[in-house]
Design an enzyme around this catalytic site. Structure first.
Site, short mmCIF file in Angstrom:
data_model
loop_
_atom_site.label_atom_id
_atom_site.label_comp_id
_atom_site.label_asym_id
_atom_site.label_seq_id
_atom_site.Cartn_x
_atom_site.Cartn_y
_atom_site.Cartn_z
N CYS A 171 50.89 -11.86 17.60
CA CYS A 171 49.69 -11.89 16.72
C CYS A 171 48.86 -10.90 17.07
CB CYS A 171 49.04 -13.34 16.59
SG CYS A 171 47.59 -13.46 15.74
N GLN A 186 36.28 -3.11 12.86
CA GLN A 186 37.60 -2.80 11.91
C GLN A 186 37.18 -1.09 11.69
OE1 GLN A 186 39.01 -5.13 9.06
NE2 GLN A 186 39.82 -6.59 10.70
N ARG A 220 44.86 0.51 16.42
CA ARG A 220 46.00 1.57 17.05
C ARG A 220 45.90 1.38 18.46
NH1 ARG A 220 47.54 6.53 18.91
NH2 ARG A 220 49.17 7.43 17.71
N GLU A 276 56.57 -9.29 16.42
CA GLU A 276 57.30 -10.32 15.74
C GLU A 276 57.48 -10.08 14.37
OE1 GLU A 276 56.75 -15.25 15.50
OE2 GLU A 276 56.73 -14.04 17.40
#
Length: 508
Positions: free
Chosen positions: A362, A370, A376, A396
């Site tokens: 996650c 943000q 990145r 994932e």
């Protein structure tokens, strides 16, 4: 045999949508009406209704728009001069005919009413001690999760929160997995299907399908907090998170930016701040440069802090599944530093031992940070850890829509820089994977997505298009002006940790 739907019934034409004129007295949850939004009329579904001092208020979801735009609107913003779409009536369940299946003699009947241990008070976020938490009793573990569904579906918080505001021990695990972006129709279909599944099947479905919550009720789609205060920032949450039910009535929820404890009362929060001595995430600092630091936090050693982190991040992550076991995960937290301490910017979690080879479970950059390149950095740092481990890794799957965009940008930029290396004439996908610690599948899909893979004279070749090179040059020019943040591998002070079997498994 004809085509059948997931419930075994023959699939045919969809039921006609019932339309009609509604009034404030007849409108109800599930109705789709036109709502004034930014100077235009947009179709919205009513998810909740409540009475305020100034009249009725409606919580609406704008059809075909992201759920983070859901909001409470006054009745004056509803255009009831137009026809509304009434919700479909629920179909009566058909009883299955046939003889009842006799229970197997080989299977041992399991007691379904064992006592569940109470959750420690530290989970409420009040009087929290970010130290070594007590080990929860296994009475609330996997073996006690029956197929029952909570009877009271009108609770404002999720089933993970008890009536007294404390998360239940039944959900002793928080595991927040990325899932694919699905539209509202898909979510509804999945939620209807969840009602017919066992608890174990439901959990497996949630881990892979992207459904937002275990309980398929409309109340869980309603954002329950209005405003957060975290440090010097006031933040508007995007989605639902199972904080205590009483917090939904608070105008502001106060979150300690260091220990992540949460309070619905300003005075209680201020008293806590005078006593709390934590000034950084409770883990080992494994990376530091002029701008940021990374801390490695073990979910087993710092259960309370990691659970609070997952509750916070659920406010900004849709299609996540929350459990209250953080033991099998490591949390890598990125912080900025000043004279008051290390301020959390974002984090990613990682399984201590992933059978699928995932290097990230996650990922989140907090909204106040943000669009500054921190996302990145988090992705880049996860691959630096994979390089140090000598492995290839991948996030994932499936990824969320925003997560996929961020990863594709990182993958493309990383591959282009290697391919433009003047000293490299030939390179294979396998070599690119070893150089970047990306999986061959991610390398191949990136090359295909950006049309960098062509078939010529009986073989596949990698081609850098003019568009790709032009975008790279623009990025470099922008970095010269604004500067760029990059991970320096030489500053990483870290060795791959080794865990015992008990510390890398679910606490069941």
């Amino acid at each position: 045999m004809g085509v059948r739907d997931s419930h075994g019934e023959a699939a045919g034409t969809p039921d006609p949508v019932e339309k009609g004129i509604a009034t404030l007295n007849t409108i109800r949850i599930g109705v789709k009406a036109m709502v004034h939004k930014d100077g235009a009329l947009r179709k919205a579904e009513i998810l909740s209704i409540k009475q305020r001092k100034d009249g009725l208020a409606f919580y609406v979801h704008y059809v075909d728009f992201n759920k983070r735009l859901d909001e409470w609107v006054a009745s004056s913003r509803l255009d009831l001069s137009q026809e509304v779409e009434w919700p479909q009536p629920e179909k009566p369940e058909k009883k299955k005919s046939g003889p009842a299946k006799a229970p197997s003699k080989n299977k041992r009947v399991r007691a379904g009413s064992r006592d569940v241990s109470a959750t420690p008070d530290t989970l409420t976020g009040k009087n929290t001690n970010v130290g070594k938490a007590q080990r929860p009793s296994k009475a609330g573990g996997k073996e006690n999760r029956g197929d029952e569904t909570p009877a009271d579906l009108s609770m404002l918080a999720s089933e993970a929160v008890s009536a007294d505001g404390t998360p239940k021990a039944v959900s002793e695990d928080i595991d927040m997995m990325d899932a694919s972006f699905t539209d509202a129709k898909e979510i509804k279909e999945e939620e209807r299907a969840l009602g017919l599944m066992s608890r174990e099947e439901e959990i497996e479905k949630l881990r892979t399908s992207g459904s937002m919550t275990q309980n398929p009720t409309e109340v869980h789609r309603v954002r329950n907090l209005d405003r957060l205060q975290m440090g010097k920032y006031d933040i508007e949450p995007w989605y639902f998170s199972p904080y205590p039910a009483s917090f939904s009535d608070a105008e502001v929820v106060y979150i300690d930016e260091f220990c992540l404890s949460y309070f619905d009362n300003k005075r209680a929060f201020e008293r806590h701040r005078t006593k709390c001595t934590l000034t950084h995430p409770p883990g080992n600092e494994i990376y530091r440069d002029d701008n940021i630091s990374f801390f490695e936090v073990d979910g087993r050693r710092q259960r309370t802090w990691c659970r609070n982190l997952c509750l916070l991040s659920k406010l900004f992550l849709d299609h996540k599944t929350l459990y209250y076991d953080v033991d099998p995960f490591l949390f890598y937290c990125m912080c900025t530093r000043d004279e008051t301490g290390c301020h959390l910017v974002g984090y990613f979690s990682k399984e201590k031992e992933s059978g699928e080879g995932y290097n990230l479970a996650c990922i989140l950059t907090l909204p106040q940070y943000q669009r500054r390149g921190y996302g990145r950095l988090l992705i880049s740092f996860s691959y630096e850890l994979s390089k140090r481990e000598g492995k290839v890794g991948s996030p994932e799957k499936p990824l969320s829509d925003l997560g996929l965009l961020g990863y594709r940008q990182y993958w493309r930029e990383t591959l282009v820089e290697i391919l433009l290396d003047s000293g490299r004439e030939t390179v294979s996908e396998n070599e690119l994977a070893m150089l970047t610690s990306m999986t061959e599948k991610d390398v191949h899909e990136t090359l295909v997505t950006f049309k960098m893979l062509r078939y010529n004279k009986g073989q596949w070749i990698i081609v850098l298009t003019d568009e790709v090179i032009e975008e790279r040059n623009k990025r470099l020019e922008k970095e010269k002006i604004k500067g760029s943040r990059k991970i320096d591998p030489a500053r990483l002070q870290w060795k791959p940790p080794v865990f015992t079997a008990s510390s890398r498994t679910w606490n069941w």
